[in-house]
Design a protein around this motif. Structure first.
Motif, PDB file in Angstrom:
ATOM      1  N   CYS A  19      -5.599  51.257  27.971  1.00 45.59           N
ATOM      2  CA  CYS A  19      -5.383  52.673  28.319  1.00 45.59           C
ATOM      3  C   CYS A  19      -3.895  52.962  28.383  1.00 45.59           C
ATOM      4  N   PHE A  20      -3.477  53.990  27.670  1.00 45.98           N
ATOM      5  CA  PHE A  20      -2.095  54.483  27.775  1.00 45.98           C
ATOM      6  C   PHE A  20      -2.083  55.553  28.853  1.00 45.98           C
ATOM      7  N   PHE A  21      -1.133  55.477  29.743  1.00 50.74           N
ATOM      8  CA  PHE A  21      -1.053  56.505  30.792  1.00 50.74           C
ATOM      9  C   PHE A  21       0.399  56.738  31.171  1.00 50.74           C
TER      10      PHE A  21
ATOM     11  N   TRP B 177      -9.734  56.219  39.833  1.00 54.36           N
ATOM     12  CA  TRP B 177      -8.913  55.860  38.673  1.00 54.36           C
ATOM     13  C   TRP B 177      -8.155  54.554  38.938  1.00 54.36           C
TER      14      TRP B 177
ATOM     15  N   SER C 248      -9.869  63.356  30.665  1.00 56.54           N
ATOM     16  CA  SER C 248      -9.946  64.801  30.705  1.00 56.54           C
ATOM     17  C   SER C 248     -11.380  65.200  31.024  1.00 56.54           C
TER      18      SER C 248
ATOM     19  N   LYS D  38     -10.898  53.907  22.547  1.00 54.62           N
ATOM     20  CA  LYS D  38     -10.918  54.960  23.570  1.00 54.62           C
ATOM     21  C   LYS D  38     -10.212  54.393  24.796  1.00 54.62           C
ATOM     22  N   MET D  39      -9.749  55.273  25.635  1.00 57.30           N
ATOM     23  CA  MET D  39      -9.033  54.802  26.808  1.00 57.30           C
ATOM     24  C   MET D  39     -10.026  54.220  27.809  1.00 57.30           C
TER      25      MET D  39
HETATM   26  C1  LIG Z   1       0.792  60.630  25.855  1.00 55.36           C
HETATM   27  C2  LIG Z   1      -0.506  60.342  26.584  1.00 55.36           C
HETATM   28  C3  LIG Z   1      -0.526  60.342  27.963  1.00 55.36           C
HETATM   29  C4  LIG Z   1      -1.713  60.055  28.635  1.00 55.36           C
HETATM   30  N1  LIG Z   1      -1.704  59.982  30.002  1.00 55.36           N
HETATM   31  C5  LIG Z   1      -2.815  59.584  30.638  1.00 55.36           C
HETATM   32  C6  LIG Z   1      -2.788  59.379  32.044  1.00 55.36           C
HETATM   33  O1  LIG Z   1      -1.751  59.556  32.703  1.00 55.36           O
HETATM   34  N2  LIG Z   1      -3.924  58.950  32.655  1.00 55.36           N
HETATM   35  C7  LIG Z   1      -5.067  58.720  31.941  1.00 55.36           C
HETATM   36  O2  LIG Z   1      -6.067  58.316  32.543  1.00 55.36           O
HETATM   37  N3  LIG Z   1      -5.132  58.903  30.606  1.00 55.36           N
HETATM   38  C8  LIG Z   1      -4.038  59.334  29.939  1.00 55.36           C
HETATM   39  N4  LIG Z   1      -4.075  59.492  28.576  1.00 55.36           N
HETATM   40  C9  LIG Z   1      -5.328  59.298  27.848  1.00 55.36           C
HETATM   41  C10 LIG Z   1      -5.964  60.616  27.405  1.00 55.36           C
HETATM   42  O3  LIG Z   1      -6.568  61.252  28.507  1.00 55.36           O
HETATM   43  C11 LIG Z   1      -7.003  60.302  26.317  1.00 55.36           C
HETATM   44  O4  LIG Z   1      -6.347  59.763  25.200  1.00 55.36           O
HETATM   45  C12 LIG Z   1      -7.797  61.534  25.898  1.00 55.36           C
HETATM   46  O5  LIG Z   1      -8.585  62.018  26.972  1.00 55.36           O
HETATM   47  C13 LIG Z   1      -8.739  61.228  24.715  1.00 55.36           C
HETATM   48  O6  LIG Z   1      -9.628  60.188  25.045  1.00 55.36           O
HETATM   49  P1  LIG Z   1      -9.650  58.819  24.197  1.00 55.36           P
HETATM   50  O7  LIG Z   1      -8.245  58.344  24.030  1.00 55.36           O
HETATM   51  O8  LIG Z   1     -10.498  57.883  25.048  1.00 55.36           O
HETATM   52  O9  LIG Z   1     -10.289  59.134  22.876  1.00 55.36           O
HETATM   53  C14 LIG Z   1      -2.906  59.789  27.895  1.00 55.36           C
HETATM   54  C15 LIG Z   1      -2.852  59.796  26.501  1.00 55.36           C
HETATM   55  C16 LIG Z   1      -1.677  60.050  25.849  1.00 55.36           C
HETATM   56  C17 LIG Z   1      -1.658  60.005  24.338  1.00 55.36           C
END
Ligand SMILES: Cc1cc2nc3c(=O)[nH]c(=O)nc-3n(C[C@H](O)[C@H](O)[C@H](O)COP(=O)(O)O)c2cc1C
Length: 205
Positions: A141-143, A74, A183, A11-12
Motif C-alpha cells: 500500500c502506498f500512503f 487503518w 476511498s 490493489k492497496m
Molecule cells: C499518491 C497516493 C496517495 C495515497 N494515499 C493514501 C493514504 O494516505 N492512505 C491510504 O490508505 N491509501 C492511499 N492511497 C491509495 C488510494 O486510496 C488507492 O490507490 C485508491 O483508492 C484506488 O484503490 P486501489 O489502488 O486499491 O486500486 C494513495 C494512493 C496514491 C496514488
C-alpha cells in the motif's frame, strides 16, 4: 505472473499478517524501482528501507505519535506489515542535472519545470514496487506521510534535507480480514469513455 494480471490484481492492501517477507522479494522490488524512467536520467530518488520490527515500529511512532497506543482500523491493519519503504525525491538533483551542458539551460530556475518531475519519477519507481509485490504474491500500500509528521520521520531516520519523502509503502502478506477501506466504497473505477479523449477533448459533464 502475466503482466496484465499484475496490473489487474494490484490493489492497496491495508491489512497484513506479521509473517516475515522474504528479503529477496524486497531486493527485487528495489531492483525494479530503479528501472523506472527519470527525467534527464536524473535518478534523483532514494529509498529508505525499514525491514526490522524495531525500525518499522520507529516509523509508525514517528508517523502517528500517540495514536500508536489507540490505533484505528487503518493503523491496526497496516502496522503488522514487516516492511516499510519510504521513497524520497530530490528536487536539487533535477535542478542540477538540467543545468549540465547537455541540457538546454544553465540556471536552476524552478519555473522551467512544467510539473515537479522529481516527484513524478519517485512515483513511477513506487508503482514498480507495488507491482513487484503483486508478482511476489505479497500485498502493498502506498500512503501519504501526514505533513505534521514529516519532520519527525526525517529526524528519526536521518533523511537529508535535499530529499523529500513522497509517501511510504507497506509490504507484507495480506491478512484474510478485509481491513480499512481506502476511498468510500461508492467510488468506482471510471470507465475508459470518461477519461479518454480521442482527437479532441470531449466534456462529459
Ligand atoms: C499518491 C497516493 C496517495 C495515497 N494515499 C493514501 C493514504 O494516505 N492512505 C491510504 O490508505 N491509501 C492511499 N492511497 C491509495 C488510494 O486510496 C488507492 O490507490 C485508491 O483508492 C484506488 O484503490 P486501489 O489502488 O486499491 O486500486 C494513495 C494512493 C496514491 C496514488
Amino acid at each position: 505472473m502475466e503482466f496484465a494480471d499484475v496490473v489487474r490484481r494490484r490493489k492497496m492492501v491495508r491489512s497484513y499478517t506479521d509473517e516475515p517477507v522474504d528479503p529477496a522479494a524486497v531486493e527485487r522490488a528495489l531492483a525494479h524501482a530503479v528501472r523506472a524512467p527519470s527525467a534527464g536520467f536524473s535518478q534523483g530518488w532514494g529509498f529508505l528501507v525499514l525491514d526490522t520490527p524495531d525500525d518499522v515500529r520507529r516509523f509508525w511512532v514517528a508517523t502517528v505519535k500517540d495514536e500508536i497506543d489507540d490505533p484505528d482500523e487503518w493503523l491496526t491493519g497496516m502496522m503488522p506489515a514487516p516492511v516499510v519503504i519510504v521513497p524520497c525525491s530530490s528536487k536539487a538533483a533535477y535542478l542540477g542535472r538540467y543545468a549540465e551542458p547537455d541540457k538546454g539551460w544553465s540556471d536552476q530556475d524552478e519555473a522551467r519545470w512544467p510539473v515537479p518531475f522529481w516527484h513524478m519519477d519517485a512515483a513511477m519507481a513506487s508503482l514498480l514496487i507495488l507491482q513487484t509485490a503483486v508478482d511476489e504474491d505479497l500485498g502493498s500500500c502506498f500512503f501519504g506521510i501526514p505533513p505534521e509528521s514529516e519532520a519527525a520521520v526525517r529526524e528519526e531516520f536521518s533523511i537529508p534535507v535535499v530529499f523529500d519523502p513522497v509517501g511510504a509503502i507497506t509490504i507484507g502478506h495480506p491478512a484474510t480480514t478485509v481491513g480499512a477501506k481506502g476511498s468510500p466504497s461508492r467510488r468506482r473505477r471510471k470507465d475508459l469513455e470518461e477519461v479518454v479523449h480521442r482527437g479532441r477533448w470531449t466534456t462529459t459533464d
